[in-house]
Scaffold this motif. Structure first.
Motif, mmCIF file in Angstrom:
data_model
loop_
_atom_site.group_PDB
_atom_site.id
_atom_site.type_symbol
_atom_site.label_atom_id
_atom_site.label_comp_id
_atom_site.label_asym_id
_atom_site.label_seq_id
_atom_site.Cartn_x
_atom_site.Cartn_y
_atom_site.Cartn_z
ATOM 1 N N ILE A 181 -35.817 -33.000 -49.278
ATOM 2 C CA ILE A 181 -34.798 -32.011 -48.654
ATOM 3 C C ILE A 181 -33.795 -31.815 -49.517
ATOM 4 C CG2 ILE A 181 -33.688 -31.001 -46.807
ATOM 5 C CD1 ILE A 181 -35.568 -32.515 -45.039
ATOM 6 N N ALA A 182 -33.951 -31.250 -50.177
ATOM 7 C CA ALA A 182 -32.707 -30.756 -50.623
ATOM 8 C C ALA A 182 -32.073 -29.305 -50.376
ATOM 9 C CB ALA A 182 -33.851 -29.944 -52.358
ATOM 10 N N LEU A 183 -30.480 -29.768 -51.189
ATOM 11 C CA LEU A 183 -29.900 -28.739 -50.263
ATOM 12 C C LEU A 183 -28.736 -27.777 -51.403
ATOM 13 C CD1 LEU A 183 -29.312 -29.991 -46.213
ATOM 14 C CD2 LEU A 183 -30.714 -28.773 -47.356
ATOM 15 N N GLN A 184 -27.808 -26.630 -50.804
ATOM 16 C CA GLN A 184 -26.906 -26.076 -51.567
ATOM 17 C C GLN A 184 -25.696 -25.547 -51.203
ATOM 18 O OE1 GLN A 184 -30.496 -24.972 -52.747
ATOM 19 N NE2 GLN A 184 -30.845 -27.243 -53.547
ATOM 20 N N GLU A 185 -24.734 -25.688 -51.167
ATOM 21 C CA GLU A 185 -23.367 -24.904 -50.696
ATOM 22 C C GLU A 185 -23.515 -26.361 -49.847
ATOM 23 O OE1 GLU A 185 -23.583 -21.107 -49.656
ATOM 24 O OE2 GLU A 185 -23.724 -20.596 -51.761
ATOM 25 N N LEU A 186 -22.921 -27.514 -49.639
ATOM 26 C CA LEU A 186 -22.946 -28.196 -49.068
ATOM 27 C C LEU A 186 -21.083 -28.647 -48.666
ATOM 28 C CD1 LEU A 186 -25.675 -31.337 -49.471
ATOM 29 C CD2 LEU A 186 -25.883 -29.764 -47.362
ATOM 30 N N VAL A 187 -20.307 -28.315 -47.205
ATOM 31 C CA VAL A 187 -19.053 -28.596 -47.674
ATOM 32 C C VAL A 187 -18.967 -29.088 -46.239
ATOM 33 C CG1 VAL A 187 -19.289 -26.392 -48.409
ATOM 34 C CG2 VAL A 187 -19.324 -25.835 -46.057
ATOM 35 N N ALA A 188 -17.768 -29.579 -46.859
ATOM 36 C CA ALA A 188 -17.211 -30.178 -44.962
ATOM 37 C C ALA A 188 -16.556 -29.637 -44.079
ATOM 38 C CB ALA A 188 -15.628 -31.171 -45.629
ATOM 39 N N PRO A 189 -16.893 -28.768 -43.052
ATOM 40 C CA PRO A 189 -17.309 -30.841 -42.322
ATOM 41 C C PRO A 189 -19.081 -30.541 -41.601
ATOM 42 C CG PRO A 189 -16.239 -29.291 -40.397
ATOM 43 C CD PRO A 189 -16.378 -28.603 -41.515
ATOM 44 N N ALA A 190 -19.135 -29.665 -42.290
ATOM 45 C CA ALA A 190 -21.036 -29.034 -41.895
ATOM 46 C C ALA A 190 -21.770 -30.630 -42.688
ATOM 47 C CB ALA A 190 -22.139 -28.071 -42.872
ATOM 48 N N LEU A 191 -21.210 -30.566 -43.909
ATOM 49 C CA LEU A 191 -21.746 -31.813 -44.566
ATOM 50 C C LEU A 191 -21.867 -33.226 -43.848
ATOM 51 C CD1 LEU A 191 -22.822 -33.520 -47.332
ATOM 52 C CD2 LEU A 191 -20.996 -34.213 -48.164
ATOM 53 N N ALA A 192 -21.443 -33.855 -42.818
ATOM 54 C CA ALA A 192 -21.331 -34.785 -42.107
ATOM 55 C C ALA A 192 -22.216 -34.829 -40.465
ATOM 56 C CB ALA A 192 -20.170 -35.170 -40.974
ATOM 57 N N VAL A 193 -22.204 -33.168 -40.300
ATOM 58 C CA VAL A 193 -23.598 -33.127 -39.875
ATOM 59 C C VAL A 193 -24.722 -32.860 -40.238
ATOM 60 C CG1 VAL A 193 -24.631 -31.168 -38.210
ATOM 61 C CG2 VAL A 193 -22.045 -31.197 -38.333
ATOM 62 N N VAL B 184 -25.739 -36.461 -52.557
ATOM 63 C CA VAL B 184 -24.854 -35.935 -52.497
ATOM 64 C C VAL B 184 -24.112 -36.517 -53.864
ATOM 65 C CG1 VAL B 184 -24.023 -34.766 -51.967
ATOM 66 C CG2 VAL B 184 -25.324 -35.038 -49.939
ATOM 67 N N ARG B 185 -23.967 -34.944 -54.303
ATOM 68 C CA ARG B 185 -22.889 -34.861 -55.537
ATOM 69 C C ARG B 185 -22.644 -33.580 -55.661
ATOM 70 N NH1 ARG B 185 -24.338 -39.035 -54.924
ATOM 71 N NH2 ARG B 185 -24.433 -40.770 -57.171
ATOM 72 N N GLY B 186 -20.949 -33.306 -55.322
ATOM 73 C CA GLY B 186 -20.318 -32.247 -54.696
ATOM 74 C C GLY B 186 -20.733 -31.172 -54.104
ATOM 75 N N THR B 187 -22.033 -30.109 -54.406
ATOM 76 C CA THR B 187 -21.998 -29.499 -53.050
ATOM 77 C C THR B 187 -24.216 -29.241 -53.230
ATOM 78 O OG1 THR B 187 -22.377 -27.767 -54.648
ATOM 79 C CG2 THR B 187 -20.492 -27.620 -53.320
ATOM 80 N N VAL B 188 -24.274 -29.978 -53.798
ATOM 81 C CA VAL B 188 -25.615 -30.871 -53.692
ATOM 82 C C VAL B 188 -26.292 -31.705 -52.867
ATOM 83 C CG1 VAL B 188 -26.330 -28.859 -55.653
ATOM 84 C CG2 VAL B 188 -25.992 -31.186 -55.483
ATOM 85 N N GLY B 189 -27.309 -31.723 -52.512
ATOM 86 C CA GLY B 189 -27.531 -33.132 -51.976
ATOM 87 C C GLY B 189 -29.188 -33.264 -52.055
ATOM 88 N N LEU B 190 -29.930 -34.036 -51.557
ATOM 89 C CA LEU B 190 -31.625 -34.536 -51.357
ATOM 90 C C LEU B 190 -31.501 -35.798 -50.569
ATOM 91 C CD1 LEU B 190 -33.943 -34.303 -53.200
ATOM 92 C CD2 LEU B 190 -33.222 -36.462 -53.910
ATOM 93 N N ALA C 278 -30.542 -28.448 -39.483
ATOM 94 C CA ALA C 278 -31.435 -29.658 -40.510
ATOM 95 C C ALA C 278 -32.728 -30.082 -39.439
ATOM 96 C CB ALA C 278 -30.525 -30.996 -40.094
ATOM 97 N N ARG C 279 -32.791 -30.096 -38.231
ATOM 98 C CA ARG C 279 -33.766 -29.588 -37.162
ATOM 99 C C ARG C 279 -35.129 -28.168 -37.701
ATOM 100 N NH1 ARG C 279 -29.660 -30.355 -33.165
ATOM 101 N NH2 ARG C 279 -29.719 -28.132 -32.477
ATOM 102 N N ALA C 280 -34.730 -27.456 -37.823
ATOM 103 C CA ALA C 280 -35.359 -26.156 -38.503
ATOM 104 C C ALA C 280 -36.348 -27.255 -39.593
ATOM 105 C CB ALA C 280 -35.100 -25.175 -38.471
ATOM 106 N N LEU C 281 -35.692 -27.701 -40.973
ATOM 107 C CA LEU C 281 -35.987 -27.855 -41.797
ATOM 108 C C LEU C 281 -37.254 -28.980 -41.766
ATOM 109 C CD1 LEU C 281 -32.980 -27.937 -44.048
ATOM 110 C CD2 LEU C 281 -34.942 -25.801 -43.893
ATOM 111 N N THR C 282 -36.435 -30.323 -40.846
ATOM 112 C CA THR C 282 -37.446 -31.666 -40.474
ATOM 113 C C THR C 282 -38.599 -30.580 -39.756
ATOM 114 O OG1 THR C 282 -36.231 -32.059 -38.344
ATOM 115 C CG2 THR C 282 -35.453 -32.992 -40.274
ATOM 116 N N HIS D 280 -33.613 -25.237 -49.980
ATOM 117 C CA HIS D 280 -32.749 -24.462 -48.578
ATOM 118 C C HIS D 280 -31.504 -24.489 -49.449
ATOM 119 C CE1 HIS D 280 -31.889 -21.465 -45.729
ATOM 120 N NE2 HIS D 280 -31.750 -22.363 -44.471
ATOM 121 N N ASN D 281 -31.227 -22.693 -49.506
ATOM 122 C CA ASN D 281 -29.558 -23.281 -49.987
ATOM 123 C C ASN D 281 -28.877 -22.783 -48.430
ATOM 124 O OD1 ASN D 281 -26.787 -21.849 -49.896
ATOM 125 N ND2 ASN D 281 -27.326 -21.009 -52.035
ATOM 126 N N VAL D 282 -28.230 -23.760 -48.092
ATOM 127 C CA VAL D 282 -27.816 -23.545 -46.329
ATOM 128 C C VAL D 282 -26.625 -22.554 -46.620
ATOM 129 C CG1 VAL D 282 -28.934 -25.527 -46.534
ATOM 130 C CG2 VAL D 282 -26.656 -26.250 -46.528
#
Length: 359
Positions: A173-185, A199-205, A162-166, A149-151
């Protein structure tokens, strides 16, 4: 012949025609058997509006043959200028709607030639995409479920996303466009079910299974000078063995008057393909927003090395009216058995989930 004799003869001929008699020296053709060249007329001239003609619909026939050619030989369409070949391949499945439109026009025109010609694009579309319509196979004991998902960096509800994906119960779960402060959420919401993440840059696993050797993947195209970290590689220790998971977000493409602007995307796909080719682990999963469909020749460095989904269209973008699947799940030494979309989140992409059968 005198004028009086001519008039008398013409009168006699009119009288014979009105009485149904055949003219002298001619055999009268029954009304039910009358036909024009190249036409079958079931009811004579009175049924002219109901005739099926082999001579009608030549333009429709030409379009049917052209559509079949584009489906079967889309790689023959040159990619220069304007990446026209890639642009065609992005929307290749939608040529099925062209076939449906031509079928309606052929029926309206009552063209037998066009109907026969439509067998060509129908067969080509079915060969290319028909398998995606088949139901998915039963899950097996060595399967993994993944979500891609590109969030969106403008998502106003990261917790809800996040709840919808779980809810899909994935292993990864692979995510793109992760930015602060949403990343902490995302980290906080996913942590109870997914204790391992990188998480590396704007992508995470995020993973239910341990992750090791997580590192940045350099897929930055030339000419990009600003911070641009959109690739991640990590080893996932599943109950069925160790696999390499790649998460990527390739550069965006733009469609304009000059065609498809995809040079940066293509370059980044080439770098990602080289990384996959050099991966020492046998089984590799690639999850990402690749900004291209699996038919797009710009993704050849990946699709030539990895398997794509065998079942499901899963159009993921744009979320409001999905036209193409640019969010991909690919595998090496594993099978992407089925892919489908999940309900919309606060992103402009739809999430996709896939079942991976390990070999």
């Amino acid at each position: 012949m005198r004028p009086g004799q001519r008039a008398e003869r013409m009168g006699n001929q009119v009288e014979r025609e009105n009485s149904g008699a055949a003219p002298t020296g001619r055999t009268r053709v029954p009304r039910w058997a009358r036909c024009r060249a190249g036409q079958w007329v079931p009811g004579g001239e009175g049924n002219a509006g109901r005739r099926w003609a082999w001579t009608r619909g030549r333009v429709l026939t030409a379009f049917a043959v052209l559509t079949a050619g584009l489906l079967a030989f889309h790689r023959a369409v040159p990619n220069s200028p304007g990446h026209l070949g890639s642009l065609l391949e992005v929307f290749l499945p939608w040529l099925g709607l062209v076939v449906v439109l031509l079928l309606g026009l052929a029926l309206l025109r009552r063209s037998a030639t066009a109907l026969v010609a439509l067998l060509l694009p129908t067969a080509a579309w079915t060969y290319h995409f028909g398998g995606l319509l088949l139901p998915g196979e039963e899950s097996g004991p060595h399967d993994l479920v993944v979500v891609q998902h590109n969030v969106s960096d403008e998502n106003t509800d990261p917790a809800g996303t996040a709840r919808a994906l779980t809810d899909a119960g994935p292993d990864l779960i692979a995510l793109q466009e992760l930015v602060a402060p949403a990343l902490a959420v995302y980290e906080k919401t996913l942590a109870p079910d997914y204790p391992y993440h990188a998480v590396r840059g704007t992508v995470g696993l995020w993973s239910k299974h341990p992750l090791t050797d997580a590192r940045l993947l350099d897929i930055r195209p030339q000419g990009v000078t600003e911070p641009w970290n959109r690739g991640l590689r990590a080893a996932v220790h599943t109950p069925h063995g160790e696999i390499a998971a790649y998460v990527a977000h390739l550069p965006s493409v733009r469609v304009g008057a000059s065609g498809l602007a995809s040079s940066s995307r293509d370059e980044s796909a080439g770098l990602l393909g080289e990384a996959v080719a050099a991966e020492p682990l046998k089984t590799v999963l690639l999850l990402g927003d690749l900004n291209g469909t699996v038919d797009d020749r710009g993704l050849d460095p990946l699709t030539s090395r990895m398997d794509v989904a065998r079942r499901g269209f899963a159009f993921s973008f744009p979320a409001a009216l999905p036209l193409a699947r640019i969010d991909q799940v690919m595998a090496r030494s594993a099978t992407v058995a089925h892919i489908r979309t999940l309900p919309a989140t606060g992103s402009d992409h739809l999430p996709v989930t896939a079942r991976i059968t390990l070999r």
